[in-house]
Design a protein around this motif. Structure first.
Motif, PDB file in Angstrom:
ATOM      1  N   VAL A 138       9.907  -8.681 -10.186  1.00  0.00           N
ATOM      2  CA  VAL A 138       8.633  -8.486 -10.894  1.00  0.00           C
ATOM      3  C   VAL A 138       8.362  -9.578 -11.928  1.00  0.00           C
ATOM      4  N   ASN A 139       9.379 -10.358 -12.275  1.00  0.00           N
ATOM      5  CA  ASN A 139       9.188 -11.443 -13.233  1.00  0.00           C
ATOM      6  C   ASN A 139       8.972 -12.806 -12.550  1.00  0.00           C
ATOM      7  N   LYS A 140       8.768 -12.792 -11.241  1.00  0.00           N
ATOM      8  CA  LYS A 140       8.467 -14.035 -10.516  1.00  0.00           C
ATOM      9  C   LYS A 140       7.098 -14.555 -10.928  1.00  0.00           C
ATOM     10  N   GLU A 141       6.974 -15.867 -11.008  1.00  0.00           N
ATOM     11  CA  GLU A 141       5.692 -16.482 -11.343  1.00  0.00           C
ATOM     12  C   GLU A 141       4.735 -16.364 -10.150  1.00  0.00           C
ATOM     13  N   LEU A 142       3.479 -16.135 -10.436  1.00  0.00           N
ATOM     14  CA  LEU A 142       2.477 -15.963  -9.386  1.00  0.00           C
ATOM     15  C   LEU A 142       2.339 -17.203  -8.513  1.00  0.00           C
ATOM     16  N   ASN A 143       2.537 -18.379  -9.096  1.00  0.00           N
ATOM     17  CA  ASN A 143       2.316 -19.624  -8.346  1.00  0.00           C
ATOM     18  C   ASN A 143       3.408 -19.917  -7.315  1.00  0.00           C
ATOM     19  N   VAL A 144       4.475 -19.121  -7.270  1.00  0.00           N
ATOM     20  CA  VAL A 144       5.524 -19.344  -6.273  1.00  0.00           C
ATOM     21  C   VAL A 144       5.530 -18.249  -5.198  1.00  0.00           C
ATOM     22  N   LEU A 145       4.586 -17.331  -5.272  1.00  0.00           N
ATOM     23  CA  LEU A 145       4.564 -16.229  -4.312  1.00  0.00           C
ATOM     24  C   LEU A 145       4.097 -16.701  -2.940  1.00  0.00           C
ATOM     25  N   SER A 146       4.660 -16.088  -1.896  1.00  0.00           N
ATOM     26  CA  SER A 146       4.204 -16.365  -0.533  1.00  0.00           C
ATOM     27  C   SER A 146       2.877 -15.647  -0.296  1.00  0.00           C
ATOM     28  N   GLY A 147       2.223 -15.986   0.813  1.00  0.00           N
ATOM     29  CA  GLY A 147       0.965 -15.326   1.142  1.00  0.00           C
ATOM     30  C   GLY A 147       1.126 -13.817   1.268  1.00  0.00           C
ATOM     31  N   GLY A 148       2.212 -13.390   1.921  1.00  0.00           N
ATOM     32  CA  GLY A 148       2.459 -11.960   2.089  1.00  0.00           C
ATOM     33  C   GLY A 148       2.684 -11.247   0.766  1.00  0.00           C
ATOM     34  N   GLU A 149       3.392 -11.899  -0.166  1.00  0.00           N
ATOM     35  CA  GLU A 149       3.631 -11.305  -1.482  1.00  0.00           C
ATOM     36  C   GLU A 149       2.334 -11.184  -2.281  1.00  0.00           C
ATOM     37  N   LYS A 150       1.482 -12.200  -2.180  1.00  0.00           N
ATOM     38  CA  LYS A 150       0.201 -12.143  -2.883  1.00  0.00           C
ATOM     39  C   LYS A 150      -0.660 -10.991  -2.360  1.00  0.00           C
ATOM     40  N   VAL A 151      -0.673 -10.814  -1.035  1.00  0.00           N
ATOM     41  CA  VAL A 151      -1.444  -9.712  -0.445  1.00  0.00           C
ATOM     42  C   VAL A 151      -0.925  -8.371  -0.941  1.00  0.00           C
ATOM     43  N   ARG A 152       0.389  -8.198  -0.957  1.00  0.00           N
ATOM     44  CA  ARG A 152       0.968  -6.921  -1.418  1.00  0.00           C
ATOM     45  C   ARG A 152       0.619  -6.647  -2.872  1.00  0.00           C
ATOM     46  N   LEU A 153       0.654  -7.684  -3.721  1.00  0.00           N
ATOM     47  CA  LEU A 153       0.334  -7.487  -5.139  1.00  0.00           C
ATOM     48  C   LEU A 153      -1.133  -7.108  -5.316  1.00  0.00           C
ATOM     49  N   TYR A 212     -12.417  -4.205  -5.236  1.00  0.00           N
ATOM     50  CA  TYR A 212     -12.648  -5.307  -4.297  1.00  0.00           C
ATOM     51  C   TYR A 212     -11.359  -6.101  -4.087  1.00  0.00           C
ATOM     52  N   PHE A 213     -11.028  -6.362  -2.802  1.00  0.00           N
ATOM     53  CA  PHE A 213      -9.880  -7.197  -2.434  1.00  0.00           C
ATOM     54  C   PHE A 213     -10.418  -8.527  -1.912  1.00  0.00           C
ATOM     55  N   ASP A 214      -9.993  -9.625  -2.568  1.00  0.00           N
ATOM     56  CA  ASP A 214     -10.524 -10.957  -2.256  1.00  0.00           C
ATOM     57  C   ASP A 214      -9.571 -11.694  -1.316  1.00  0.00           C
ATOM     58  N   GLN A 215     -10.098 -12.168  -0.181  1.00  0.00           N
ATOM     59  CA  GLN A 215      -9.246 -12.879   0.786  1.00  0.00           C
ATOM     60  C   GLN A 215      -8.690 -14.184   0.230  1.00  0.00           C
ATOM     61  N   ASN A 216      -9.303 -14.724  -0.833  1.00  0.00           N
ATOM     62  CA  ASN A 216      -8.805 -15.968  -1.418  1.00  0.00           C
ATOM     63  C   ASN A 216      -7.546 -15.765  -2.251  1.00  0.00           C
ATOM     64  N   LEU A 217      -7.147 -14.496  -2.443  1.00  0.00           N
ATOM     65  CA  LEU A 217      -5.901 -14.144  -3.137  1.00  0.00           C
ATOM     66  C   LEU A 217      -5.827 -14.750  -4.537  1.00  0.00           C
ATOM     67  N   GLU A 218      -6.919 -14.615  -5.275  1.00  0.00           N
ATOM     68  CA  GLU A 218      -6.961 -15.145  -6.636  1.00  0.00           C
ATOM     69  C   GLU A 218      -6.612 -14.045  -7.640  1.00  0.00           C
ATOM     70  N   PHE A 219      -5.864 -14.418  -8.671  1.00  0.00           N
ATOM     71  CA  PHE A 219      -5.417 -13.456  -9.679  1.00  0.00           C
ATOM     72  C   PHE A 219      -6.166 -13.670 -10.994  1.00  0.00           C
ATOM     73  N   ALA A 220      -6.130 -12.629 -11.820  1.00  0.00           N
ATOM     74  CA  ALA A 220      -6.824 -12.693 -13.114  1.00  0.00           C
ATOM     75  C   ALA A 220      -6.026 -13.484 -14.143  1.00  0.00           C
ATOM     76  N   PHE A 276     -13.831  -2.292  -1.063  1.00  0.00           N
ATOM     77  CA  PHE A 276     -14.347  -3.450  -0.332  1.00  0.00           C
ATOM     78  C   PHE A 276     -13.161  -4.386  -0.075  1.00  0.00           C
ATOM     79  N   LEU A 277     -12.813  -4.600   1.194  1.00  0.00           N
ATOM     80  CA  LEU A 277     -11.639  -5.394   1.543  1.00  0.00           C
ATOM     81  C   LEU A 277     -12.056  -6.586   2.395  1.00  0.00           C
ATOM     82  N   ASP A 278     -11.751  -7.794   1.917  1.00  0.00           N
ATOM     83  CA  ASP A 278     -12.110  -9.015   2.635  1.00  0.00           C
ATOM     84  C   ASP A 278     -10.851  -9.608   3.260  1.00  0.00           C
ATOM     85  N   GLU A 279     -10.715  -9.448   4.575  1.00  0.00           N
ATOM     86  CA  GLU A 279      -9.560  -9.946   5.348  1.00  0.00           C
ATOM     87  C   GLU A 279      -8.230  -9.489   4.734  1.00  0.00           C
ATOM     88  N   PRO A 280      -7.997  -8.185   4.609  1.00  0.00           N
ATOM     89  CA  PRO A 280      -6.773  -7.714   3.956  1.00  0.00           C
ATOM     90  C   PRO A 280      -5.508  -7.917   4.786  1.00  0.00           C
TER      91      PRO A 280
END
Length: 622
Positions: free
Chosen positions: A433-448, A390-398, A462-466
């Protein structure tokens, strides 16, 4: 109006964002600015508004900014709204001149006792008509509806709307203000398909100039007549809509390559002549002239290839499941109240788009199927050997750590080098690859998140607004990946071009409920426009072939009973639909009558098939 920038440069905080801007806007131009994420599109818009941001560029021509006419510019960030007004009052304020005229006309209507008042009344009516006075209220009502506001919202105070809703209200005011130059930065973001189609129609008929930054290809195809691309810090102009731009860009690159290669061959030829004859007294002067020819040339730089870097995928390890990967029976979904009900079987390899208005329940359906929220009723079951992701459009990480730690959390068996390789295939360089998740752009979060989704090797996704936050190249790469993907996909999207490219079936949320259509987006639009949509999978008008070998009496009797039961059900459905067809509220509603007639045609065809099956089976009994 005219605004022309020649050889401009834009620097921010000492960093050069744009090094060679050549850009021109005239009356009625409908212009798009396209380019990769981070290339400087929004920066260019801001510099067009504030020309002081431009300095001299790197090209040989002189830097100049030419302005002709006193024109107004409309930009969303400049629009202010009044928290103490209602939605209707705030939107109506865009028509202040018309409303003032309307009040004046009503006052003059009571004073038509002199020639002067009659002339003034007639003049005011002419102005009122010219400004669209007889249609402005309809425009307000239509816009409020298309942007997802309910009728009761019209009397709601602005201060009681959410931040996102206030942004929509500001956008509506911007459009209705109709400036001489309208500037729109990603206007289709967070709009549903219905609102995007309305906005397209609005802009196609916009009688003044506008500039739009967008990654929505179908939107650009339908609205613009000039495209400026930003690539390697330079603006390049193409005349035409989006598809014309794609064609012209390819032709331009091919010509540049041909011209470059021809010049290089000519330079080599002239140098060879010089080297061959420079020491021969009778030829030395001629040989030297060849060098002078080279010096006089305008040297063509080797053309840079278009920046088409994108993520890469590999589907060789996808495990093939059973024929049916997902079965949904009478699934009722929602939160405090039901948002819809659907039954569906998804075969392996099927790609289904879920489309409809914002807030209608598209993401809720997807989350319910994934067991992320509880269903109200019905059943959901995965098929044999199905593994989903599942891909979440809210771009939340574990996790809350770095890119590589997030990836390894999901794939703990990967070696560090394998994780680097996987992330590298989604454009994360070794030093990123050692960048912190909280500084990623929207495009970088989608790619990850797409990297994690694809590397899970699911056979059902299942892809929600990919496509949110992806630029055009990113969308094309995702499209190509999903076309190659052998598994099944259910995805939510408002990007119609993406839906058209990927989906071979649709789940559509509309005022009539949730319906499944077993065909792609283009066929759906054609049927919608002709009012021939049918909420059934396609069937062929053929009688199924029956086995020739005789059946045992018991088996034959069971089959006949089953078919007779199906015939009774079909007859009952046909009876009810015929009754509904001749009710007054139906035959006065053409569209509803058309839909019922289409369903009757389908059911009568099914009945004919079942009766033929029954006849064939009873003949075997004789």
């Amino acid at each position: 109006m005219k605004l022309k920038i020649q050889n401009g440069m834009v620097e921010l905080n000492g960093i050069t964002i744009l090094e060679s801007v050549n850009f021109e806007i005239n009356d009625n131009n409908h212009i798009a600015i396209v380019g990769r994420n981070g290339c400087g599109k929004t920066t260019l818009l801001k510099a067009i508004i504030d020309n002081d941001l431009f300095t001299e560029g790197i090209k040989d021509e002189p830097f100049a900014i030419t302005k002709i006419g006193n024109f107004t510019i409309g930009y969303l960030e400049q629009i202010k709204i009044n928290d103490d007004l209602t939605l209707y009052e705030e939107i109506s304020s865009s028509f202040k001149r018309i409303i003032d005229l309307e009040k004046k006309i009503k006052t003059l209507e009571t004073k038509l006792n002199t020639d002067k008042n009659i002339w003034e009344y007639s003049s005011a009516l002419d102005q009122f008509n010219a400004l669209g006075g007889y249609s402005y209220k309809k425009s307000i009502e239509l816009m409020i509806n298309k942007f997802g506001f309910a009728s009761q919202d019209k009397e709601k105070l602005i201060k009681n709307f959410s931040g996102g809703e206030k942004m929509k209200i500001s956008f509506m005011k911007l459009l209705l203000s109709e400036p001489d130059l309208l500037i729109l930065d990603e206007p289709t973001n967070h709009l549903d398909i219905s609102a995007i189609e309305w906005l397209e129609d609005f802009l196609k008929n916009y009688k003044k100039a506008f500039i739009v930054v967008s990654h929505d290809r179908m939107f650009l195809e339908n609205t613009v007549d000039i495209v400026y691309e930003i690539e390697y810090g330079e603006t390049i102009k193409y005349v035409g809509n989006y598809s014309k731009y794609v064609k012209l860009k390819k032709e331009r690159y091919e010509k540049l390559v041909k011209d470059y290669e021809y010049q290089q061959k000519e330079i080599k030829r002239l140098k060879d002549i010089y080297e061959r004859f420079r020491f021969k007294p009778t030829k030395a002067k001629m040989a030297l002239s060849k060098l002078h020819q080279i010096e006089k040339m305008t040297i063509i730089a080797k053309p840079k290839k278009a920046d088409t870097k994108g993520f890469k995928t590999n589907f060789t390890d996808i495990v093939k499941p059973g024929k049916i990967v997902l079965t949904i029976k009478d699934l009722e979904f929602g939160y405090d109240k039901p948002l819809g009900k659907i039954s569906l079987e998804v075969p392996y390899g099927k790609k289904i788009a879920i489309i409809g208005k914002n807030g209608s329940g598209k993401s809720t359906l997807l989350k319910t199927i994934c067991n992320l929220i509880p269903k109200i009723s019905g059943s959901i079951s995965l098929g044999y050997n199905v593994h989903s992701a599942y891909f979440d459009q809210n771009l939340e990480f574990a996790t809350n750590g770095t890119i590589i730690n997030e990836f390894l959390y999901h794939f703990p068996d990967y070696l560090n080098e394998e994780a680097h390789s996987a992330l590298g295939s989604f454009l994360f360089k070794a030093n990123e690859v050692n960048k912190e998740l909280n500084v990623l752009s929207g495009g970088e979060k989608v790619r990850l998140l797409l990297c994690e989704t694809f590397y899970a090797k699911p056979n059902l996704m299942f892809l929600d607004e990919p496509t949110n936050h992806l630029d055009i190249i990113g969308k094309e790469k995702l499209e190509n990946a999903l076309k190659e993907y052998p598994g099944s996909v259910l995805f939510v999207s408002h990007d119609r071009y993406f839906v058209k490219q990927i989906a071979d079936a649709l789940i559509v949320f509309s005022d009539d409920g949730v319906k499944y259509y077993d065909y792609g987006y283009e066929e759906y639009l054609a049927n919608r426009d002709k009012n021939t949509l049918v909420n059934f999978p396609k069937t062929q008008n053929k009688t199924p072939k029956l086995k020739k070998e005789p059946l045992k009496n018991n088996d034959n009797t069971k089959l006949i009973k089953g078919i007779l039961k199906e015939i009774d059900i079909l007859n009952e459905k046909i009876k009810l639909l015929n009754k509904e067809l001749y009710e007054e509220n139906t035959y006065n509603d053409y569209q509803k009558a058309k839909e019922i007639s289409t369903q009757l045609e389908y059911l009568n065809n099914e009945l004919k098939i079942k009766e033929q099956q029954w006849e064939a089976l009873t003949e075997n009994m004789l």
